[in-house]
Design a protein around this motif. Structure first.
Motif, PDB file in Angstrom:
ATOM      1  N   LEU A 197      -4.445   1.194  -2.628  1.00 32.09           N
ATOM      2  CA  LEU A 197      -4.473   0.088  -1.672  1.00 32.09           C
ATOM      3  C   LEU A 197      -4.984  -1.201  -2.295  1.00 32.09           C
ATOM      4  CD1 LEU A 197      -6.050   2.004   1.372  1.00 32.09           C
ATOM      5  CD2 LEU A 197      -3.655   1.874   0.700  1.00 32.09           C
ATOM      6  N   SER A 222       0.846  -1.197   0.000  1.00 37.09           N
ATOM      7  CA  SER A 222       0.000   0.000   0.000  1.00 37.09           C
ATOM      8  C   SER A 222       0.881   1.246   0.000  1.00 37.09           C
ATOM      9  CB  SER A 222      -0.903   0.004   1.234  1.00 37.09           C
ATOM     10  OG  SER A 222      -1.714  -1.152   1.271  1.00 37.09           O
ATOM     11  N   SER A 247      -1.324  -4.813  -0.585  1.00 35.37           N
ATOM     12  CA  SER A 247      -2.490  -4.265  -1.281  1.00 35.37           C
ATOM     13  C   SER A 247      -3.445  -5.408  -1.604  1.00 35.37           C
ATOM     14  CB  SER A 247      -2.056  -3.553  -2.562  1.00 35.37           C
ATOM     15  OG  SER A 247      -1.234  -2.461  -2.279  1.00 35.37           O
TER      16      SER A 247
END
Length: 1211
Positions: A417, A238, A389
């Motif tokens: 994300l 992320s 992610s």
């Protein structure tokens, strides 16, 4: 009366009707929900591909070809794979057959009479077996030291190094080894002495390594031992984009204040309560890894443990090193794995700990530094956190979303994300409350309009039943398996349509009641001059029949045209638009059916309940509601008066003004700027200010690590030409998973001499075209005929093993004989695929051979196939792919792609005209999926508009039988659509899938209001255009205004959503309702008032209707106050909440095709004037006030010669 039985059933058995409809709808909804899986919206863009277009069919055929070339398919590119599979199958069948024969022999073998010799043989066998086992155990013990966890050793269940354990083969096994190739295993002959020496060397090396001390641990980035970072940054983690804010927002982030602010911000990111549940931990410490950020790398560079310890000289030192090393990064001499095992071509200070590479590649924007420029300016920076992610971190995102990720100097502007689809699915459900809120507002308006809670609740239930029945028809009747999320937008639309039909039905019901009350009053006071013997008491049945007679047709026409506008979307080639058109059209039809069954029964129940004595004592809330309703009615009366005067007195102004706006809108839509096609293949799911959309639309192009993985940055469109496959897509166009079957071109034959010559010339001409890109490297299979000719030029006798290659050698001359071509081509392709991958990487180009599924049916039948490992049965070429690179890079710009496609198509068409018949079935394809979607959206949207307009015009002509009314209504609808679309264009909309659906919805909603005005103009109780226009306005302005307000308000509530489809449908509903109401009320009615048909001009009649129509005398109506005694079947003002605010107004609803003037429903005439204001019964004044209109009509049948009826407008 053909429908008399139905009206009688509705009135006498309303509870049974409501119960039957409720049970039927509930059963259908339950069955549809239980027999079908819940719709899956995990991939919102599923169904956005084109089906049925020329390019779409080719893409589908290409995908089917790739599928058939897979290991489970019927085509092979490497004949060796197929032959090895056959050999393996052959060997297995032979082994099974031998085992079967042995078992059969043992079973039939007779037992010996003297078992003594048998025991001796058995003992000998056991002794030999034991000796063999001992040798194997000894061999395993001696080789246990050579075990490596890198190679699985067959059935022994241990891992071994392949080359080291090869010495376990006996000398006999080495001697018997020969070249053999099987699928997944490749064993070749080697020199035994060389191999033994090599194995001994490796054994010695391995022994030394085992005795030596273990080396220190190392990692790719070289920082793992220091415990600073766990790994290198990656897109799989992320990441957040940071920008500077505050009074110095234009300053660079790369200074001490900026780095310290980012250091503080990263602590805010990782201080979220549930962050520790999702982060990646240190290897030996149960703590989260450190984020990869610019301040952390700066701290690592100066050997400081915290980024808060940074000083100005540290930042300057790092900047100097970055300037020094940027040249090496730019020239691709740096990477993220610079180490002693993988050195980089850069100075040591540039490669140390990969700091420079990770900062330039991941953490700073692409404009941070430039070649030969010492000025640095950092606008955006990236922070990577050690959180994968994935869709699992959705709760963590909500915490980040609630936290204010900013400080005085910097803020998080966007993030990636990997949650787009997951968050979209969640938002579709969580934002349903906005749709529900819009529905509550609509129901509240219905309650205020009707003063009946029962009726309001039942209309709400009817809307829900409409959706459920439509889903039943969609899934079980039409058996459509794919339900895209776009279909959910029909929920917003049906709320408006359902409310519109309810308002119209209630309005007609009120008008019928008003007329009956007037008749009763006139009869009781003996003012009508009619024979009292002709009087009769109107029951609910007669009232319901009259209401149906005048509302069913208008509602049917509007529902039919609305559904037709939706069904017109089925002409689109995009799957999601097809599905939406079918579902929305089904919703419109089911809603109409419920309005004709459910709603009338509910009205009858309401009247029965209101007739009870209990209801005469009204509750305080009901009295308050009636008072509030009277206030609304007074306002509506004033509103209708103002609108009527504005249309009548300024009709020319409205025609010129709205006509000019419509023409200008047409120019905007059709000419400039026009319907802009999408310029990005990314489908936007959220609003433009959402952090996910900011990253995808803007920030994604600002960092080098994103640019390097973007396919289109360095991607050239392939020139892909296919023969042998028909571009056919016989799958279900409404199901993106149904791609149909692969169809071969039976005329295709590459073996003929003419085909060989033409194909060779085709490749030569292709290289001379302006769109061809010369590619370096080996292109052995791109145009296989060239490599095949080179291979056929080899000597017939192999100098190494003296093998004879005839006829696949220089004895055969080009063009080759067909039988020679068929024999030698598989050998050529097998040799090509045996080429080491360092020199040749297989692609999609080359011939495809048909692989028989069961070439060996039984043991012994195909012994002739293999003879001394030589293949005797050649494979048949069923498909051919020629592929080269073009010099056109992939782009989402429609015009550039269209130029490329048209150029290649034109050149190929010219070449195929000169091709032999067996090669004329070729076609071109490339990476054109998004281009085909763009082209389809542009074309199909205009087609949908044309189909909807044509169908609406046809329906209007059939119903009204008046050319002018139909023509004016269609012009109004067309201007409404053009104006709506032009406003959306000016708002920045681009014609994507969702926008195309909104255009289809605009057609349906725009047609609805205009049709009500046009039809009721024909229903006017006079044939004079001014009086008819005033009658129509007084009748329809109320319901259409309420429908526009409720639908537009429901759309406005959707603007609070975070999901882009909800936002766009909300904007669209607001715009289309405002525009359609203005055009229907002011433009269409001004046209009808100025140049509308009168006295039957251009009016046609159905013969059976004309025979039954009669002309009556002239009528004079006036408003009278009535009091009627209630009975069980008699509807009185006190028996209904509606009757509470209905006055003694009377009017007549004329048949659409009748040429007679005003005639009461009972067939009697009245001499009392009728005012146009029908719904304000609380007004007890008998005099004609300002804005009231009285019709004074002569007692003559209307004709062209008779004088025009006098219309008096009192002010």
């Amino acid at each position: 009366m053909q429908m008399h039985w139905y009206y009688n059933f509705l009135v006498r058995r309303p509870y049974l009707m409501v119960l039957a409809v409720a049970v039927l709808c509930t059963a259908c909804i339950t069955v549809s929900l239980t027999m079908n899986a819940a719709p899956d919206f995990s991939d919102p863009t599923l169904g956005f591909e084109t089906r049925g277009t020329l390019l779409g069919k080719r893409l589908t055929a290409w995908n089917n070809l790739l599928h058939e070339t897979s290991p489970t398919g019927s085509l092979v590119t490497d004949p060796s794979d197929y032959y090895n599979t056959i050999k393996h199958h052959y060997a297995n069948k032979k082994r099974k057959h031998q085992l079967h024969n042995r078992a059969h022999k043992r079973k039939n073998r007779k037992k010996p009479k003297f078992p003594k010799h048998h025991h001796k043989d058995k003992d000998l066998f056991l002794s030999r077996t034991v000796l063999l086992l001992k040798n194997n155990i000894t061999s395993q013990k001696t080789t246990d030291i050579d075990l490596l966890p890198t190679q699985w050793n067959g059935e022994s269940g241990i891992f071994r190094d392949y080359e080291i354990t090869n010495d376990t083969l006996t000398s006999i096994e080495h001697a018997n080894r020969s070249e053999n190739f099987e699928y997944g295993r490749n064993t070749t002959s080697i020199d035994e002495d060389y191999h033994r020496q090599k194995v001994q060397t490796k054994k010695s090396t391995w022994s030394i390594l085992k005795q030596s001390p273990s080396p220190p641990e190392w990692s790719v980035d070289g920082t793992h031992t220091e415990g600073f970072f766990c790994d290198s940054p990656s897109k799989d983690y992320s990441h957040f984009v940071i920008e500077r804010i505050g009074p110095n927002s234009k300053d660079s982030l790369f200074d001490l204040n900026g780095l310290l602010a980012m250091c503080e911000l990263q602590n805010q990111i990782i201080d979220i309560p549930s962050y520790g549940n999702f982060c990646q931990n240190e290897e030996f410490i149960d703590t989260c890894c450190r984020p990869w950020s610019l301040p952390n790398y700066a701290a690592l560079f100066v050997n400081k443990s915290s980024c808060f310890d940074l000083k100005a000289e540290d930042v300057t030192m790092l900047q100097n090193v970055l300037l020094l090393c940027y040249e090496y990064y730019h020239d691709l001499k740096l990477s993220n794995d610079c180490s002693e095992f993988s050195p980089c071509l850069a100075p040591a200070e540039c490669a140390r700990d990969n700091i420079v590479f990770n900062i330039l590649h991941f953490l700073t924007d692409s404009n941070f530094m430039r070649m030969n420029n010492t000025t640095v300016y950092l606008k955006y920076a990236m922070i990577f956190v050690p959180v994968a992610s994935s869709s699992k971190i959705l709760p963590l995102f909500h915490e980040w979303e609630d936290a204010d990720l900013r400080n005085e100097l910097v803020q998080v502007v966007s993030m990636d994300l990997g949650l787009e689809n997951e968050l979209f699915n969640e938002s579709l459900l969580t934002d349903v409350w906005l749709v529900s809120l819009g529905g509550v507002f609509v129901m509240a308006c219905i309650w205020l309009y009707t003063t009946s809670l029962l009726l309001t609740f039942m209309v709400c239930v009817a809307v829900l039943f409409s959706l459920g029945l439509a889903y039943f028809v969609y899934t079980l009747v039409l058996k459509m398996a794919f339900f895209p999320y776009m279909n959910l937008l029909a929920v917003v639309v049906i709320i408006g349509i359902g409310a519109d039909n309810a308002f119209l039905f209630v309005k007609i019901w009120q008008c019928i009641i008003a007329e009956r009350l007037t008749k009763s009053t006139m009869a009781s006071h003996a003012q009508s001059g009619l024979d009292n013997g002709n009087e009769h008491i109107d029951t609910l049945q007669n009232l319901m029949a009259s209401t149906f007679h005048h509302s069913a047709l208008s509602m049917f026409v509007s529902s039919l045209t609305t559904a037709t506008a939706f069904f017109a979307s089925y002409t689109s080639s995009i799957t999601a638009i097809k599905c939406f058109g079918i579902f929305a059209g089904a919703v419109a039809i089911t809603n109409y059916l419920l309005m004709m069954t459910w709603l009338p029964a509910v009205v009858c129940i309401m009247e029965r309940l209101s007739a009870c004595g209990i209801c005469n004592n009204k509750l305080p809330i009901q009295k308050l509601l009636l008072i509030f309703n009277k206030s609304i009615t007074k306002f509506c009366h004033l509103f209708e008066t103002v609108i009527t005067k504005a249309v009548v007195n300024y009709s020319t102004l409205w025609i010129c003004l709205l006509g000019a706006i419509g023409l200008l809108s047409a120019v905007i839509v059709l000419y400039y700027p026009g319907l802009q096609l999408p310029d990005s293949s990314h489908f936007q799911l959220f609003s433009s200010n959402h952090p996910f959309e900011i990253y995808n639309s803007k920030m994604k192009n600002q960092f080098w690590f994103e640019k390097s993985i973007m396919v289109y940055e360095n991607f050239k469109l392939p020139l892909r030409f296919v023969w042998g496959i028909q571009p056919i897509d016989d799958g279900d166009y409404t199901d993106p998973f149904s791609l149909g079957n692969l169809y071969y071109d039976n005329n295709f034959n590459i073996s003929t001499k003419a085909a060989q010559i033409w194909l060779l010339n085709f490749c030569k001409k292709l290289r001379l075209q302006p769109f061809y890109e010369a590619t370096f490297g080996s292109l052995l299979s791109n145009c296989f005929i060239e490599n095949f000719i080179s291979l056929m030029g080899r000597m017939c006798i192999d100098g190494m093993d003296n093998s004879d290659r005839t006829p696949c050698c220089d004895v055969s001359k080009f063009p080759f004989e067909p039988h020679v071509f068929d024999i030698c081509l598989p050998q050529s392709m097998s040799s090509l695929y045996a080429t080491p991958r360092e020199y040749y990487t297989p692609g999609t180009a080359g011939p495809r051979f048909l692989a028989e599924k069961t070439p060996i049916d039984a043991w012994g039948h195909d012994d002739r196939i293999f003879s001394n490992s030589t293949i005797q049965a050649p494979l048949q070429v069923k498909a051919l792919v020629i592929e080269f690179e073009s010099n056109v890079g992939y782009t989402t710009a429609y015009k550039e792609m269209k130029t490329f496609v048209d150029t290649v198509e034109q050149w190929l068409e010219g070449e195929l005209t000169e091709a032999p018949p067996e090669m004329q079935g070729g076609w071109f394809t490339s990476e054109l999926k998004f281009f085909d979607t763009q082209s389809t959206l542009n074309h199909d949207t205009l087609v949908a508009i044309s189909v909807a307009m044509s169908t609406s015009l046809f329906v209007l002509l059939i119903v009204t039988l008046n050319v002018l009314v139909s023509l004016y209504a269609i012009i109004t609808v067309l201007f409404t659509i053009f104006t709506t679309v032009s406003i959306l264009i000016l708002l920045g909309w681009k014609l994507n899938v969702l926008e195309s659906i909104t255009v289809s919805t605009a057609i349906g909603l725009a047609v609805d209001l205009s049709l009500h005005y046009g039809i009721h103009y024909r229903m006017a109780p006079t044939t004079e255009r001014l009086a008819a226009s005033q009658f129509t306005l007084s009748r329809i302005v109320g319901p259409t205004s309420m429908a526009a307000i409720t639908t537009g308000a429901a759309g406005a509530l959707m603007l609070a959503s975070k999901v882009l489809p909800y936002i766009q449908i909300g904007v669209f509903l607001v715009v289309v309702m405002i525009v359609s109401w203005f055009y229907g009320t002011f433009f269409l009615m001004s046209l009808l008032k100025t140049a509308g048909p009168q006295y039957g001009f251009m009016q046609f009649d159905y013969p059976f209707v004309s025979k039954n129509s009669t002309t009556g005398g002239n009528k004079y109506y006036e408003r009278k106050q009535s009091q009627v005694i209630a009975s069980e079947q008699l509807l009185t003002p006190s028996s209904s909440a509606i009757g509470e605010f209905i006055n003694s107004e009377t009017h007549e609803l004329e048949s659409l095709t009748s040429s007679s003037l005003i005639k009461t429903i009972s067939g009697t005439e009245s001499s009392h004037p009728l005012t146009v204001d029908f719904e304000h019964s609380f007004n007890n004044k008998h005099n004609i006030t300002c804005g009231n209109i009285s019709f004074i009509v002569n007692h003559k049948s209307p004709s062209i010669e008779s004088p025009m009826p006098e219309v008096q407008v009192t002010n």
